[in-house]
Design a protein around this motif. Structure first.
Motif, short mmCIF file in Angstrom:
data_model
loop_
_atom_site.label_atom_id
_atom_site.label_comp_id
_atom_site.label_asym_id
_atom_site.label_seq_id
_atom_site.Cartn_x
_atom_site.Cartn_y
_atom_site.Cartn_z
N PRO A 114 0.81 -1.23 0.00
CA PRO A 114 0.00 0.00 0.00
C PRO A 114 0.84 1.28 0.00
O PRO A 114 0.40 2.31 -0.50
CB PRO A 114 -0.81 -0.10 1.30
N PHE A 115 2.07 1.17 0.52
CA PHE A 115 2.90 2.39 0.61
C PHE A 115 3.59 2.71 -0.72
O PHE A 115 4.22 3.75 -0.86
CB PHE A 115 3.89 2.26 1.78
N TYR A 116 3.46 1.81 -1.68
CA TYR A 116 3.89 2.12 -3.04
C TYR A 116 2.69 2.49 -3.91
O TYR A 116 2.84 2.85 -5.06
CB TYR A 116 4.59 0.91 -3.67
N GLN A 117 1.49 2.30 -3.34
CA GLN A 117 0.28 2.52 -4.12
C GLN A 117 -0.53 3.67 -3.53
O GLN A 117 -0.09 4.81 -3.58
CB GLN A 117 -0.51 1.21 -4.21
N GLU A 118 -1.62 3.36 -2.86
CA GLU A 118 -2.50 4.46 -2.42
C GLU A 118 -1.95 5.27 -1.24
O GLU A 118 -2.25 6.45 -1.10
CB GLU A 118 -3.92 3.95 -2.13
N LEU A 119 -1.10 4.67 -0.41
CA LEU A 119 -0.62 5.39 0.78
C LEU A 119 0.76 6.01 0.54
O LEU A 119 1.69 5.79 1.31
CB LEU A 119 -0.56 4.42 1.97
N TYR A 120 0.87 6.75 -0.55
CA TYR A 120 2.20 7.24 -0.92
C TYR A 120 2.56 8.60 -0.31
O TYR A 120 3.59 9.17 -0.60
CB TYR A 120 2.34 7.32 -2.45
N GLY A 121 1.71 9.08 0.57
CA GLY A 121 1.97 10.40 1.15
C GLY A 121 3.27 10.46 1.94
O GLY A 121 3.78 9.43 2.40
N ASN A 122 3.80 11.66 2.05
CA ASN A 122 5.00 11.89 2.87
C ASN A 122 4.55 12.15 4.30
O ASN A 122 3.75 13.07 4.52
CB ASN A 122 5.75 13.11 2.30
N PRO A 123 5.01 11.38 5.26
CA PRO A 123 4.49 11.56 6.62
C PRO A 123 4.73 12.95 7.20
O PRO A 123 4.13 13.31 8.22
CB PRO A 123 5.22 10.48 7.44
N GLU A 161 11.08 9.21 5.60
CA GLU A 161 11.03 7.83 6.07
C GLU A 161 10.70 6.87 4.92
O GLU A 161 9.85 7.16 4.09
CB GLU A 161 9.96 7.69 7.17
N ASN A 162 11.36 5.70 4.93
CA ASN A 162 11.12 4.66 3.93
C ASN A 162 9.89 3.87 4.38
O ASN A 162 9.98 2.82 5.01
CB ASN A 162 12.36 3.76 3.86
N MET A 163 8.72 4.43 4.04
CA MET A 163 7.48 3.92 4.63
C MET A 163 7.21 2.45 4.32
O MET A 163 6.83 1.68 5.21
CB MET A 163 6.29 4.77 4.13
N ALA A 164 7.41 2.05 3.07
CA ALA A 164 7.11 0.65 2.73
C ALA A 164 8.03 -0.29 3.52
O ALA A 164 7.59 -1.31 4.05
CB ALA A 164 7.29 0.43 1.23
N ALA A 165 9.29 0.08 3.60
CA ALA A 165 10.25 -0.77 4.31
C ALA A 165 9.93 -0.82 5.81
O ALA A 165 10.01 -1.88 6.44
CB ALA A 165 11.67 -0.24 4.09
N ILE A 166 9.55 0.33 6.36
CA ILE A 166 9.21 0.36 7.79
C ILE A 166 7.95 -0.49 8.05
O ILE A 166 7.88 -1.24 9.03
CB ILE A 166 9.03 1.82 8.27
N ALA A 167 7.00 -0.38 7.12
CA ALA A 167 5.79 -1.21 7.24
C ALA A 167 6.19 -2.69 7.23
O ALA A 167 5.68 -3.50 8.02
CB ALA A 167 4.84 -0.92 6.08
N GLY A 168 7.14 -3.03 6.35
CA GLY A 168 7.61 -4.41 6.24
C GLY A 168 8.32 -4.87 7.50
O GLY A 168 8.10 -5.98 8.00
N MET A 169 9.16 -3.99 8.04
CA MET A 169 9.90 -4.38 9.25
C MET A 169 8.94 -4.60 10.42
O MET A 169 9.06 -5.57 11.18
CB MET A 169 10.93 -3.31 9.62
N ALA A 201 -0.12 8.72 6.14
CA ALA A 201 1.21 8.09 6.26
C ALA A 201 1.73 8.26 7.69
O ALA A 201 2.28 7.32 8.28
CB ALA A 201 2.17 8.70 5.25
N ARG A 202 1.55 9.45 8.26
CA ARG A 202 2.04 9.71 9.63
C ARG A 202 1.36 8.76 10.63
O ARG A 202 1.99 8.20 11.51
CB ARG A 202 1.75 11.19 9.98
#
Ligand SMILES: Cc1ncc(COP(=O)(O)O)c(C=O)c1O
Length: 382
Positions: free
Chosen positions: A24-33, A238-246, A43-44
């Motif tokens: 989702p962080f590469y798609q609809e949730l691409y906002g900058n936190p 912040e690298n949102m997709a990666a943080i979501a993954g971690m 995103a925040r």
């Protein structure tokens, strides 16, 4: 021939649920936190949720976790950040001879800048001696760094006792826990540790993301300056997709620690017993200690056969193993860890690390052990 991956200490495959959490962080949730509009706020909110979840799992406060680009950055940030923030002129550091290069190389740099570093030796099992650590403490000791689990032989250091020693002397204590996360229970609320480094790609998370735990009253000088993200401790979007993954990887693995450990223990025991059956107990040596290590890592030497020759032959048979840390596995360099353990040359130059993961089955280990023994037998009779 289906390849068999026995190099989980180098990296792990991304868990399918981790990948789903990232998309989702590469798609609809691409906002900058840091943006104030609805995209940014979404995103925040997610970023806060990931930090809360990880902090809850590790027993610390959310504000005590800084997201980084991985274990290497976390170690560098801890070491340089702490020493750069110290104004008391202390210039002595204590670490061990068997740290990962992401700790050793920062210390080498600091030596060139006038710091003195004590590299504690280890015994044949890869353990440091607490008495030796205590004796090396000086009035000007600025930092103690000891890794939790060694990445080549799996030895677990007595982090709690070291931390108590450090606390007693009011010396900051940094722990590289990259190989401990997902293997040992980590309760930062109870451990006497000031700084702890983590990485996601060893626990079925994505590469290029990690975290640094920064304890109460620990001051760090930031190594990146910019947009003041991560409470000014690490600027950069912040690298949102990666943080979501971690965060998802931590959430998935921690409740399963015991089962995963048991599985690894069974795989390691099976591998050893099959090799013993085919090669005899004299046919190989186990490096490190089976008792004082995590079962996920098994470092074995096959005297008479060079590491490189064996790894190449294993690779041809579809078995992926390593000579030690991923950074040196492509070279002929003898492992600094095995050298520090004072093992004979015919052991250090024939060592191979097998590291087990959730995806490995007993059947794979049967096949791998048979292939290893066959290759070793063939190379020895050549
Ligand atoms: C003990 C240890 N520390 C640090 C690192 C570096 O972590 P990363 O690959 O996330 O930079 C590794 C990776 O192999 C490791 O095993």
């Amino acid at each position: 021939m289906n390849p068999i991956y026995l190099d989980h200490a180098a990296t792990t495959p991304v868990h399918p649920e981790v990948l789903q959490a990232m998309l989702p962080f590469y798609q609809e949730l691409y906002g900058n936190p840091s943006s104030t509009h609805s995209f940014g706020r979404a995103a925040r909110t997610a970023l806060n949720r990931f930090r809360d979840s990880m902090a809850g799992a590790l027993g610390c406060l959310p504000a005590q976790l800084v997201f980084t680009s991985g274990g290497t950055e976390s170690n560098n940030m801890a070491i340089f950040g702490l020493l750069n923030a110290q104004l008391d002129g202390k210039k002595h550091i204590i670490t061990t001879q068997i740290e990962h290069h992401a700790v050793l190389h920062p210390y080498e740099r600091l030596e060139s800048l006038g710091y003195e570093v004590t590299y504690l030796p280890v015994g044949p099992t890869g353990l440091i001696q607490l008495e030796e650590l205590e004796a090396s403490i000086r009035p000007d000791t600025a930092l103690i760094s000891v890794m939790y689990v060694n990445n080549e032989v799996g030895t677990v250091q007595p982090i709690e006792q070291i931390g108590q020693l450090a606390r007693g002397r009011q010396i900051p204590f940094h722990v590289d826990a990259v190989q401990a996360l997902g293997k040992l229970t980590i309760d930062l609320g109870a451990l006497p540790v000031d700084l702890m480094s983590f990485s996601a790609h060893k626990i079925y998370g994505p590469k290029g993301v990690g975290a640094l735990y920064i304890g109460k009253n620990v001051m760090l000088t930031p190594h990146t300056l910019g947009g003041s993200q991560e409470r000014k401790r690490r600027s950069g979007t912040e690298n949102m997709a990666a943080i979501a993954g971690m965060s998802k990887a931590v959430e998935l693995i921690l409740p399963q620690l015991q089962d995963i450990g048991q599985h690894a223990w069974e795989l390691r025991s099976l591998m050893i017993s099959r090799l013993e059956q085919q090669l005899g107990t004299e046919g190989f040596t186990i490096n490190g200690s089976l008792e004082q290590s995590i079962p996920h890592i098994l470092n074995i030497s096959f005297p008479g056969i060079s590491t490189e020759t064996l790894l190449m032959n294993l690779d041809l048979e579809g078995i992926a193993a390593a000579s030690g840390s991923a950074c040196t596995s492509g070279s002929l360099e003898i492992s600094h860890v095995l050298q520090a353990m004072h093992l004979p040359e015919n052991v250090t130059n024939s060592a191979v690390r097998f590291s087990f993961g959730m995806g490995n089955s007993k059947e794979q280990i049967e096949i791998a052990a048979h292939k290893i023994a066959t290759i070793v037998g063939r190379l020895r009779t050549r």
